[in-house]
Scaffold this active site. Structure first.
Site, PDB file in Angstrom:
ATOM      1  N   SER A  48      10.357   7.778 -31.848  1.00  0.00           N
ATOM      2  CA  SER A  48      11.389   7.637 -32.874  1.00  0.00           C
ATOM      3  C   SER A  48      12.704   7.086 -32.358  1.00  0.00           C
ATOM      4  O   SER A  48      13.545   6.668 -33.149  1.00  0.00           O
ATOM      5  CB  SER A  48      11.640   8.993 -33.542  1.00  0.00           C
ATOM      6  OG  SER A  48      11.979   9.978 -32.581  1.00  0.00           O
ATOM      7  N   ASP A 334      20.980  13.859 -35.864  1.00  0.00           N
ATOM      8  CA  ASP A 334      20.268  15.016 -36.396  1.00  0.00           C
ATOM      9  C   ASP A 334      19.887  15.945 -35.242  1.00  0.00           C
ATOM     10  O   ASP A 334      20.472  15.866 -34.162  1.00  0.00           O
ATOM     11  CB  ASP A 334      19.065  14.592 -37.240  1.00  0.00           C
ATOM     12  CG  ASP A 334      18.013  13.825 -36.444  1.00  0.00           C
ATOM     13  OD1 ASP A 334      18.038  13.855 -35.198  1.00  0.00           O
ATOM     14  OD2 ASP A 334      17.137  13.185 -37.071  1.00  0.00           O
ATOM     15  N   HIS A 337      17.960  13.356 -32.554  1.00  0.00           N
ATOM     16  CA  HIS A 337      18.235  11.925 -32.390  1.00  0.00           C
ATOM     17  C   HIS A 337      19.725  11.625 -32.279  1.00  0.00           C
ATOM     18  O   HIS A 337      20.545  12.273 -32.934  1.00  0.00           O
ATOM     19  CB  HIS A 337      17.668  11.129 -33.568  1.00  0.00           C
ATOM     20  CG  HIS A 337      16.198  11.314 -33.765  1.00  0.00           C
ATOM     21  ND1 HIS A 337      15.677  12.099 -34.765  1.00  0.00           N
ATOM     22  CD2 HIS A 337      15.146  10.815 -33.070  1.00  0.00           C
ATOM     23  CE1 HIS A 337      14.353  12.076 -34.699  1.00  0.00           C
ATOM     24  NE2 HIS A 337      13.998  11.323 -33.665  1.00  0.00           N
TER      25      HIS A 337
END
Length: 372
Positions: A48, A334, A337
């Protein structure tokens, strides 16, 4: 005082200047020089940290929703796990592209025209995936990502015989993976005695993937190591001292792998003719920024900008979540991340900071893509 491999505290005080020079001047140059790319294409593999939308096309995964993408052009979610651009975008911009190449699963015949000629590149990354095939159920494993690249190459055509292999040899192969493997290891409450076996499995897979990409034509590898996972809000929130300290046990797990990864890449480069590489250290970047946030322009390096619960790390960033007003002040977007600002500033120093500062080894990314 936080030590960073290959540098010292006094030398590291040039970090703000490097961010201003690399993250400002070079990016402007890149935006104004879209026909003078430093590489023909960028091929992206990983999780991600570099996924630009592949997961949106997978069964069981929802399309990205705001506030993800709130700072992306048009304030639209794109499947990036960020408030805006991510690391893949930042690296791509530094070598002259507008942003990361498109997500593999988003491609159409119209958007593939440059790609089949060996230009621009493709992003195969999948959020939640890991180096191990068992990590990230339902995501695109790293093994599958490499298979997708093989399929991409098989469809490439160019008027000049042998041109594809030449273009691939000059392209940048960016790999950013491993964090999810360690999150899984920690969540399963596995013991320290199992760490050597974990490392062995990770390194074996990494070797196999690099060798396969090499056989398919890759020669320039830009590798991003595993960040200090004990510093992310999701892990900090589990510690009584999370507001002020990272969880060092989790960091040590990542650092041990990173040390082995550098040795692995050096060994492969010694055996594979023409292979060049740089290991960009997200670990050293985040470690330094966490210890000295003001020098890198951050105000909050412990909590998530978007999320809920303690440090914003206990509840995900959801469509109805509140989020901080100035994302550039936050290291984390978040629970796990980084913000767009983190990606941009981290990529800048990995790309062009002097090697002696320890943010890339044995050369930086700029030297990697500039080498003949």
């Amino acid at each position: 005082m936080t030590r960073v491999r290959g540098g010292n505290y006094k030398a590291l005080m040039v970090l703000p200047a490097m961010i201003l020079v690399c993250g400002g001047g070079l990016l402007v140059a890149a935006r104004g020089r879209e026909e003078a790319h430093l590489v023909p294409a960028v091929y992206v593999f990983g999780d991600s940290t570099v996924d630009v939308g592949n997961n949106q096309f997978l069964p069981g995964f929802k399309p990205g929703q705001l506030p993800y993408g709130i700072d992306f052009p048009g304030s639209r979610p794109t499947g990036r796990f960020s408030n805006g651009y991510n690391t893949a975008d930042s690296i791509a911009r530094l070598v002259g592209f507008k942003r990361s190449p498109p997500a593999y699963l988003s491609l159409t015949p119209e958007t593939s025209r440059q790609i089949v000629r060996g230009f621009r590149g493709v992003n195969y990354a999948s959020g939640g995936s890991g180096i191990l095939d068992t990590t990230g159920n339902g995501t695109i494993t790293l093994t599958k990502q490499v298979e997708f690249f093989a399929a991409t190459k098989s469809n490439m055509t160019n008027p000049n015989p042998g041109k594809i292999d030449e273009l691939l040899s000059k392209s940048l192969f960016l790999i950013s993976d491993g964090g999810n493997d360690f999150f899984a290891f920690l969540s399963e409450n596995r013991t320290a005695a199992e760490v050597p076996s974990l490392y062995a499995d990770l390194l074996s897979n990494y070797t196999r993937h690099v060798q396969t990409l090499y056989k398919l034509g890759a020669r320039r590898f830009g590798v991003i190591d595993v960040p200090p996972i004990g510093c992310v809000p999701a892990i900090r929130a589990t510690s009584p001292s999370g507001e002020t300290k990272c969880v060092e046990g989790a960091n040590a797990l990542a650092k041990g792998f990173n040390d082995a990864l550098r040795k692995l890449m050096a060994g492969l480069a010694a055996k594979l003719p023409g292979m060049k590489y740089s290991v960009g250290s997200s670990y050293n970047v985040i470690t330094f920024v966490t210890a000295h946030p003001g020098y890198a322009g951050f105000r909050d390096v412990a909590s998530a900008c978007c999320g809920g619960g303690r440090l914003g790390g206990e509840v995900g960033c959801l469509p109805n979540s509140t989020y901080c007003a100035n994302r550039n002040d936050h290291l984390f977007w978040d629970a796990v991340h980084g913000t767009e600002a983190t990606a941009r500033r981290g990529a800048a120093v990995i790309f062009a900071a002097p090697v002696k500062l320890g943010f890339a080894a044995p050369i930086n990314f700029k030297q990697l893509v500039s080498s003949s």
